[in-house]
Each structure stands twice: as C-alpha cells, then as structure tokens.
Design a protein around this motif. Structure first.
Motif, PDB file in Angstrom:
ATOM      1  N   SER A 183      -3.542  -1.157  -0.369  1.00 23.03           N
ATOM      2  CA  SER A 183      -2.927  -1.127  -1.681  1.00 23.03           C
ATOM      3  C   SER A 183      -2.311   0.253  -1.963  1.00 23.03           C
ATOM      4  CB  SER A 183      -4.021  -1.483  -2.691  1.00 23.03           C
ATOM      5  OG  SER A 183      -3.626  -1.236  -3.970  1.00 23.03           O
ATOM      6  N   LYS A 184      -2.980   1.308  -1.531  1.00 25.07           N
ATOM      7  CA  LYS A 184      -2.461   2.661  -1.764  1.00 25.07           C
ATOM      8  C   LYS A 184      -1.188   2.899  -0.945  1.00 25.07           C
ATOM      9  CE  LYS A 184      -2.474   6.676  -3.702  1.00 25.07           C
ATOM     10  NZ  LYS A 184      -3.582   7.580  -3.918  1.00 25.07           N
ATOM     11  N   VAL A 185      -1.180   2.428   0.299  1.00 26.09           N
ATOM     12  CA  VAL A 185       0.025   2.574   1.120  1.00 26.09           C
ATOM     13  C   VAL A 185       1.187   1.841   0.452  1.00 26.09           C
ATOM     14  CG1 VAL A 185       1.115   1.974   3.327  1.00 26.09           C
ATOM     15  CG2 VAL A 185      -1.204   2.917   3.293  1.00 26.09           C
ATOM     16  N   ARG A 186       0.891   0.670  -0.085  1.00 31.06           N
ATOM     17  CA  ARG A 186       1.934  -0.106  -0.760  1.00 31.06           C
ATOM     18  C   ARG A 186       2.455   0.654  -1.982  1.00 31.06           C
ATOM     19  NH1 ARG A 186       2.044  -4.198  -4.810  1.00 31.06           N
ATOM     20  NH2 ARG A 186       3.869  -5.536  -4.511  1.00 31.06           N
ATOM     21  N   THR A 187       1.551   1.213  -2.752  1.00 28.20           N
ATOM     22  CA  THR A 187       1.955   2.002  -3.918  1.00 28.20           C
ATOM     23  C   THR A 187       2.863   3.156  -3.501  1.00 28.20           C
ATOM     24  OG1 THR A 187      -0.087   1.474  -5.080  1.00 28.20           O
ATOM     25  CG2 THR A 187       1.100   3.418  -5.827  1.00 28.20           C
ATOM     26  N   ILE A 188       2.484   3.851  -2.430  1.00 25.60           N
ATOM     27  CA  ILE A 188       3.266   5.015  -2.003  1.00 25.60           C
ATOM     28  C   ILE A 188       4.679   4.605  -1.566  1.00 25.60           C
ATOM     29  CG2 ILE A 188       3.432   6.839  -0.234  1.00 25.60           C
ATOM     30  CD1 ILE A 188       0.336   7.037  -0.389  1.00 25.60           C
ATOM     31  N   VAL A 189       4.802   3.572  -0.736  1.00 23.68           N
ATOM     32  CA  VAL A 189       6.155   3.204  -0.277  1.00 23.68           C
ATOM     33  C   VAL A 189       7.011   2.666  -1.424  1.00 23.68           C
ATOM     34  CG1 VAL A 189       5.555   2.827   2.146  1.00 23.68           C
ATOM     35  CG2 VAL A 189       5.459   0.893   0.572  1.00 23.68           C
ATOM     36  N   ARG A 190       6.359   2.018  -2.389  1.00 19.87           N
ATOM     37  CA  ARG A 190       7.131   1.521  -3.543  1.00 19.87           C
ATOM     38  C   ARG A 190       7.612   2.673  -4.414  1.00 19.87           C
ATOM     39  NH1 ARG A 190       7.047  -3.439  -5.807  1.00 19.87           N
ATOM     40  NH2 ARG A 190       6.224  -2.645  -7.764  1.00 19.87           N
ATOM     41  N   TYR A 191       6.776   3.676  -4.585  1.00 11.86           N
ATOM     42  CA  TYR A 191       7.191   4.870  -5.318  1.00 11.86           C
ATOM     43  C   TYR A 191       8.374   5.531  -4.631  1.00 11.86           C
ATOM     44  CZ  TYR A 191       4.038   6.067  -9.122  1.00 11.86           C
ATOM     45  OH  TYR A 191       3.408   6.127 -10.328  1.00 11.86           O
ATOM     46  N   LEU A 192       8.274   5.646  -3.309  1.00 12.15           N
ATOM     47  CA  LEU A 192       9.328   6.319  -2.550  1.00 12.15           C
ATOM     48  C   LEU A 192      10.586   5.470  -2.476  1.00 12.15           C
ATOM     49  CD1 LEU A 192       7.064   7.542   0.369  1.00 12.15           C
ATOM     50  CD2 LEU A 192       8.250   9.039  -1.250  1.00 12.15           C
TER      51      LEU A 192
END
Ligand code: ADP
Ligand code: MG
Length: 489
Positions: A183-192
């Motif tokens: 979930s955190k990886v998903r959050t990071i790529v979506r932010y970027l």
C-alpha cells in the motif's frame, strides 16, 4: 541478532514469517517502452500494436526517454541509489503472447539500486523496509483461451508496455506488514505520478514471496505467488502460505521452492510450477540496445522537481495542524484527500477540520462509493460549515444535517444561506430556551423528582429540550438553564 517482531503460533512452538514483494508497476506513459504505440488501457484487441511490438523482422527497439525519467523519479521516491549506467538484457522464453521470444528486461545492472522506505502499520508503529532494486522491463501480450472451444487468441496491446519492477528485501514479518508495504509503494508512485496504481486495470500487481522459520534460524525456503492484484489478496496470500508452510514443516515435511497461483474465490494458493521446471532464461545483454547512460545533473534536476512526498506531508500535517500521527497518515495517504483537507483546514482549527474530513466526509464518500474528487460537498462548503459551528451560528448536530442535505443533493450553495433559508440558526436567546425548559419541567414531575436523587438523569432533560427546539437550542445554554432550574450541581 534482533528480536523477532511478530510470531505465529504453531502446534510445536513459535514461527516467524518472512515476506518479500516484487511489485510490478506500469509506467504512466502514453507510449510503450521501446515503441511509439499507445499504452492506453481498454483499446480493442490488437489496436495498439506497432511493428516493434509484433516483433516483425528487422525492427529495432528505441528507448522511451519519458519512461526512463519515471523510473528515476520512482527510485528517488524510494530513497534509492540511481545508477547512471545500466543495461538491458534479454530474458528468453517462448510463449505465444511474446512474439520476440524474449522479454527485454534488466538483470545484473538495473537503473535503480538499493533504497528504503518507511511503512506505517495500523497500530501507529512504523517499520523500515529495504528496497533491493528497481528495473525497467517490457510487459508481455495476453493469451485468451475462453473465447472459442478449440482456439486461443492473442492480444498484443500490452506487449511492450513499460513496467517498473520494484523488488523489496525480505524485510516484512507478517501479512499486515506485507500489505502495508504494498500500500505504501502504491501511495508513493501515485504521489509521484509515475504509475496510476489502478489495480483493477492491471497497472499494479505483486509477486508475493513467503517463507517461515523458527525464531533466530536462517531464512527458510520460500514460495512465490504470482500476479496478486490487490492489497487484500496480498494479505490473504501471506496468511494462507504461512499457515500452509507451518503445517507441512510441523508434520516433518519440507517446503518446495515453487511458483504458486492465488485463487481469490477460495482464498487459497496452488502450485503453478516447481523449481525443477523453472525456466533457464539465458539472460544476455540485448545487442539491439546500447547501455543506458545519463548525466547525474539530470538526476539532480528530477530530484529538485519532485513533489512533496507522503512522509514529508504527514510530518508537516502533524506540525502545522497539530494532527495525531494517525489522522496525518490517513489524510496524507492520498494526494487528492490531502489537498481537500488543506483547503478545508486553511485558516481554521486543523483538528476540527481533520475530524470532519476523516469522519463525516470519508464516511459519506465510502458509503456512496465515491472518490474525494467527486464529493458533492466541496472543500469550501465544508470549510464554511465549520465556520458556522465555530461562531455559534449552528450546533455540530445541525451542521451534520446540513452536510447531509448537500451531500444528498437536496441543497447546494453557501451553507450560511441554507441555514438561513431553513431557519436552522442556533437559539442562544436564553428567554426562548427558558420557556421550553419550563414547559418540559412542568410536564414531567416524576423525572423532576428523580433528578434530585440522581443528578445524572439530567441528560434526559437535555435531550427533551434539544428535541423540542428542533436541535437548534445552544447545548451549553440548555445545560446551564436546566442546572439552575432543577437545582442540579
Ligand atoms: P528471483 O529473481 O528468483 O525472484 P530474488 O532474489 O530477486 O529472486 O528475490 C525475489 C524476492 O524474494 C525478493 O523480494 C526477496 O525479498 C524475496 N525473498 C528472498 N528470500 C526470501 C525468503 N527466504 N523468504 C521470503 N522472501 C524472500
Ligand atoms: Mg522473481
């Protein structure tokens, strides 16, 4: 040796679960990694296929600069080392949906090396998870076996689409940790903005590696469950695999290093192929492509242009608005939610704004199955509602009613006008409240007797007065007047 964080109980003692994830994230790019064909989802079969994607003789791949930039951005977001020299290799295997007969990937020299990210767990605890590498690779096409009884079809739309494979270290120790990491990886790529994170459309999926061991022992043999396409399924895979492996080991068996598949219908995994039939991919540098090199200055430029990332935002929300770590995390987890919150909180009580956004708003959105972008109550309307509570125009209870009216589409526009029009203003005029209180006291002699013995029962009177006033009486004034008239301390 560090103490194990979490243990699972077996019938012969404790076990530690070890988890590592390989996350495949499709680069949010209009065109493919080595061709100009569209990478858009949802086109008709084989509409987005160039001669390169179909592997016509003599075609040559040309690297997509935009995809390289997204890989660098993602690497920076994962606090990882960016390799200014990397190389593409051919990973050879035969499958009808892979017309080249090999996938162009990166093997020994990936574009991104080691990094690490912070992952928050439900209880507010934070763990650090190491990143092994991130490499760029092509996706394959898709074979469709269920359209005709005796034929298979091939759709090459996905052939050549750019994927980033993000490989974690085996640093997670439970199903919860594995899911939280994904979930955190998903959050990071979506932010970027480097991947849209849309799991239903296949933009993100994970290969989930699981093993178990006795606390303090070396790592056990792992299984790898392929193509898990939701965070909930990731959790289920880890739970199921850990239990299955513990049972085998406790019964004197051994774990086969194998590739498995998850069946969402049963919540179970099953063997896909064992190590004996593992592919020998015969990796070798792709002679059609030069090594990929770029200047460190380009990396620095990209770094300078990165947006505020979720961890930074979370800490800023705590400092700037005085939010709890939990509220800050929930609000920072999604760029759109964070922006909405900041619009509501600007110049107002941050905690009150956070309560309304995470409570009333998210609750209503969840129920309606809507994203924050599609919220019928705008951030400026919610902000005005909070102002009306703060200046005593309406109570929190009435504010909730007005919120619901706007959310359900029964009202729109400025909340102050809605309150005015519907006559919902809080009654602070003590004379008016006293009149209601007197009426209720006169009508309920029994309760008046009781409240003398049990002062706590005054709450019943408060309820009656609020009801009689249509929720509009100022609760504080009601309490004071009741105390005085009933002689309650
Ligand atoms: P492969 O290329 O065969 O998939 P890797 O060494 O790249 O192998 O590892 C793949 C993933 O497996 C990584 O995410 C890693 O963290 C994880 N992993 C490695 N060893 C274990 C283990 N014993 N238990 C659980 N996960 C593991
Ligand atoms: Mg693997």
């Amino acid at each position: 040796m560090t103490e194990p964080r979490k243990l699972l109980q077996g019938s012969t003692g404790d076990w530690e679960v070890v988890v590592g994830l390989e996350v495949h994230a499709q680069v949010a790019s209009k065109s493919k990694l080595f061709s100009g064909a569209s990478a858009e989802y949802g086109a008709g079969p084989n509409e987005n296929v160039s001669l390169v994607d179909a592997a016509m003789p003599g075609m040559l791949p040309v690297i997509n600069r935009f995809c390289v930039e997204q890989a660098i951005r993602t690497g920076l977001g994962l606090n990882a080392k960016i390799n200014t020299w990397s190389r593409f290799d051919r990973k050879n295997y035969f499958y009808p949906d892979l017309p080249q007969g090999y996938q162009i990937s990166q093997y020994k020299d990936p574009i991104v090396g080691e990094g690490e990210i912070e992952v928050e767990l439900d209880g507010g605890e934070t763990i650090t998870v190491g990143i092994e590498r991130l490499h760029l690779e092509q996706d394959a096409g898709k074979s469709i076996h269920d359209l005709a009884p005796n034929e298979s079809y091939v759709d090459l739309n996905r052939s050549g689409v750019a994927l980033m494979e993000i490989v974690s270290k085996p640093d997670m120790r439970s199903a919860e940790e594995g899911a939280a990491y994904f979930s955190k990886v998903r959050t990071i790529v979506r932010y970027l903005g480097t991947c849209d994170g849309n799991m239903e459309e296949g933009s993100m999926r994970a290969d989930v590696n699981v093993s178990v061991r006795r606390p303090g022992e070396p790592f056990g043999t792992r299984t790898e469950t392929k193509n898990v396409n939701s965070i909930r399924f990731t959790r289920q895979v880890i739970d199921y695999e850990a239990r299955r492996q513990i049972e085998i080991l406790e019964n004197g068996g051994t774990i086969d290093q194998e590739t498995r598949l998850f069946d969402p219908k049963t919540g179970e995994t099953r063997t896909m192929r064992s190590k004996e039939d593992a592919h020998d991919y015969r990796y070798f540098p792709d002679p059609d492509l030069l090594p990929l090199t770029f200047a460190q200055e380009w990396v620095d430029e990209i770094k300078a242009s990165l947006p505020e990332l979720p961890d930074q935002k979370k800490h800023r929300f705590m400092d700037e608005y005085g939010l709890s770590a939990y509220d800050a995390l929930v609000l920072a987890a999604d760029k759109e939610k964070a922006a909405y919150f900041e619009e509501v909180a600007g110049g107002r009580d941050g905690k009150l704004a956070a309560n309304w956004v995470t409570g009333e708003l998210f609750g209503a959105l969840n129920k309606a199955g809507k994203d924050v972008d599609a919220s019928p109550v705008s951030a400026s309307q919610l902000g005005s509602l909070i102002d009306l509570i703060k200046d005593g125009t309406i109570s929190g209870k009435i504010a909730k009613d007005v919120f619901a009216l706007i959310f359900e589409g029964e009202e729109d526009g400025d909340p102050a006008d809605i309150v005015e029009k519907r006559g919902l203003k809080q009654v602070t005029d003590t004379g008016a409240i006293e009149a209601i209180v007197d009426e209720i006291i006169a009508a309920n002699p029994k309760q008046v007797e009781q409240v003398k013995e049990k002062p706590k029962t005054m709450g019943w009177f408060v309820g009656q007065v609020m009801k009689a006033s249509g929720g509009k009486a100022n609760p504080q004034a009601v309490n004071e007047i009741l105390k005085k008239k009933l002689g309650v301390e």
